[in-house]
Design a protein around this motif. Sequence first.
Motif, PDB file in Angstrom:
ATOM      1  N   GLU A   1      -6.587  14.126  39.306  1.00 20.15           N
ATOM      2  CA  GLU A   1      -7.218  13.387  40.495  1.00 20.15           C
ATOM      3  C   GLU A   1      -7.895  11.951  40.234  1.00 20.15           C
ATOM      4  OE1 GLU A   1     -10.673  16.430  41.578  1.00 20.15           O
ATOM      5  OE2 GLU A   1      -9.110  17.857  41.910  1.00 20.15           O
ATOM      6  N   ALA A   2      -7.817  11.223  41.011  1.00 28.93           N
ATOM      7  CA  ALA A   2      -8.390   9.845  41.145  1.00 28.93           C
ATOM      8  C   ALA A   2      -9.690  10.089  40.801  1.00 28.93           C
ATOM      9  CB  ALA A   2      -7.965   8.930  42.137  1.00 28.93           C
TER      10      ALA A   2
ATOM     11  N   THR B   1     -13.403  14.224  36.114  1.00 27.54           N
ATOM     12  CA  THR B   1     -12.488  14.475  37.038  1.00 27.54           C
ATOM     13  C   THR B   1     -11.222  15.493  36.248  1.00 27.54           C
ATOM     14  OG1 THR B   1     -10.640  13.278  38.122  1.00 27.54           O
ATOM     15  CG2 THR B   1     -10.936  12.669  35.659  1.00 27.54           C
TER      16      THR B   1
ATOM     17  N   GLU C   1      -7.041   5.814  37.807  1.00 27.39           N
ATOM     18  CA  GLU C   1      -5.929   6.483  38.613  1.00 27.39           C
ATOM     19  C   GLU C   1      -5.407   7.779  38.293  1.00 27.39           C
ATOM     20  OE1 GLU C   1      -4.834   4.508  41.530  1.00 27.39           O
ATOM     21  OE2 GLU C   1      -6.299   3.147  40.874  1.00 27.39           O
ATOM     22  N   LYS C   2      -4.802   8.445  39.402  1.00 27.09           N
ATOM     23  CA  LYS C   2      -4.235   9.765  39.069  1.00 27.09           C
ATOM     24  C   LYS C   2      -3.099   9.497  38.489  1.00 27.09           C
ATOM     25  CE  LYS C   2      -2.129  13.524  41.813  1.00 27.09           C
ATOM     26  NZ  LYS C   2      -1.959  14.030  42.981  1.00 27.09           N
TER      27      LYS C   2
ATOM     28  N   PRO D   1     -14.734   4.928  35.363  1.00 29.46           N
ATOM     29  CA  PRO D   1     -14.818   5.004  36.704  1.00 29.46           C
ATOM     30  C   PRO D   1     -13.383   4.422  37.079  1.00 29.46           C
ATOM     31  CG  PRO D   1     -16.713   3.864  36.125  1.00 29.46           C
ATOM     32  CD  PRO D   1     -15.876   4.199  34.864  1.00 29.46           C
ATOM     33  N   ASN D   2     -13.041   4.853  38.436  1.00 22.76           N
ATOM     34  CA  ASN D   2     -11.690   4.301  39.094  1.00 22.76           C
ATOM     35  C   ASN D   2     -10.428   4.438  38.341  1.00 22.76           C
ATOM     36  OD1 ASN D   2     -13.399   3.465  41.131  1.00 22.76           O
ATOM     37  ND2 ASN D   2     -13.941   1.661  39.853  1.00 22.76           N
TER      38      ASN D   2
ATOM     39  N   SER E   1     -13.427   8.323  41.033  1.00 18.69           N
ATOM     40  CA  SER E   1     -14.016   7.361  41.929  1.00 18.69           C
ATOM     41  C   SER E   1     -15.538   7.323  41.256  1.00 18.69           C
ATOM     42  CB  SER E   1     -14.009   7.640  43.242  1.00 18.69           C
ATOM     43  OG  SER E   1     -14.819   8.932  43.546  1.00 18.69           O
ATOM     44  N   ARG E   2     -15.994   6.246  41.605  1.00 23.23           N
ATOM     45  CA  ARG E   2     -17.404   6.112  41.461  1.00 23.23           C
ATOM     46  C   ARG E   2     -18.312   6.977  42.184  1.00 23.23           C
ATOM     47  NH1 ARG E   2     -19.799   5.442  37.604  1.00 23.23           N
ATOM     48  NH2 ARG E   2     -21.832   4.681  37.607  1.00 23.23           N
ATOM     49  N   ALA E   3     -18.017   7.407  43.039  1.00 16.32           N
ATOM     50  CA  ALA E   3     -18.713   8.271  44.035  1.00 16.32           C
ATOM     51  C   ALA E   3     -19.335   9.835  43.424  1.00 16.32           C
ATOM     52  CB  ALA E   3     -17.937   8.628  45.293  1.00 16.32           C
ATOM     53  N   SER E   4     -18.541  10.264  42.358  1.00 18.98           N
ATOM     54  CA  SER E   4     -18.925  11.423  41.679  1.00 18.98           C
ATOM     55  C   SER E   4     -19.362  11.027  40.239  1.00 18.98           C
ATOM     56  CB  SER E   4     -17.844  12.411  41.562  1.00 18.98           C
ATOM     57  OG  SER E   4     -16.791  11.738  40.698  1.00 18.98           O
TER      58      SER E   4
END
Length: 194
Positions: free
Chosen positions: A73-74, A92, A115-116, A112-113, A76-79
Motif C-alpha cells: 500500500e502506498a 504501511t 510508492e506501492k 512518507p510517500n 502517505s503523509r496522512a497516516s
Amino acid sequence: MAATVRTGRWLWHWRHNDLRRPSDRAEGWILLAALALAVTGGAASGALAAGVVVDSAEQQQSARREVTATVTEAASRASPDDTGFGDDRVRTAIRWRDDGGRVHHSDTKVPPNTEKGTEVPLWIDRDGRPATAPPSTGELLGGAAATGGLTALGVAGGVMLTERGARYALDRRRIRQWEREWEVVGPYWRRKAL
C-alpha cells in the motif's frame, strides 16, 4: 615535605601510637579492604555486566536476519505514526517470502510517500516474524561500555557506602567507650579542679 605529611595522614592507622585503640586499627583495615574490594569488585562486576550485554546482543544478531519486503500500500503523509517521538516515518502494509516460498503479510514503518511496489529492508526473527534490527557495532560497544561502567561505579559506590557505615558504627562505639571512661575519670578530675 607536604607529600610526607599527606602519606602520614593516610597511614596513621598502622603507625605506632600509644593512644591508638583497637578500633582505630580495625578502621584502617576496613578502609584498606573496602578500597581493594571497590577496585577489584567494581572492575570485575563491570566486566561481567559488559560481557552479558555483548552476549545478549550477539544472540540477537544471530537470531535475526534481513530480508527484502515489498510495500503493498502506498505510504502517505496522512497516516503518521502516533508515537510522538518525532519519527516522521509512516506505517504501511508489506509482504515478503520466507525461505520456503510462503508469502507473509505485516506492516512496518517506511519513509512518507513511499510508492506501492517499493522494496524495503525488513528484519525477521527465527520464526519469520518481523523484528527490530539488532544493535549495530557502535550501539553494542556503547551499551556494553555504559552498562559496565555504571555497574562498576554502582558496586564501588556500594562498597564505599558500606565502609562509611562501618566507620560510623565504630565511631558510635568509640563515643560510648569514651562516655563510660569519662564516668569513671570525670568525677575525680572535677574534685581536683575545685
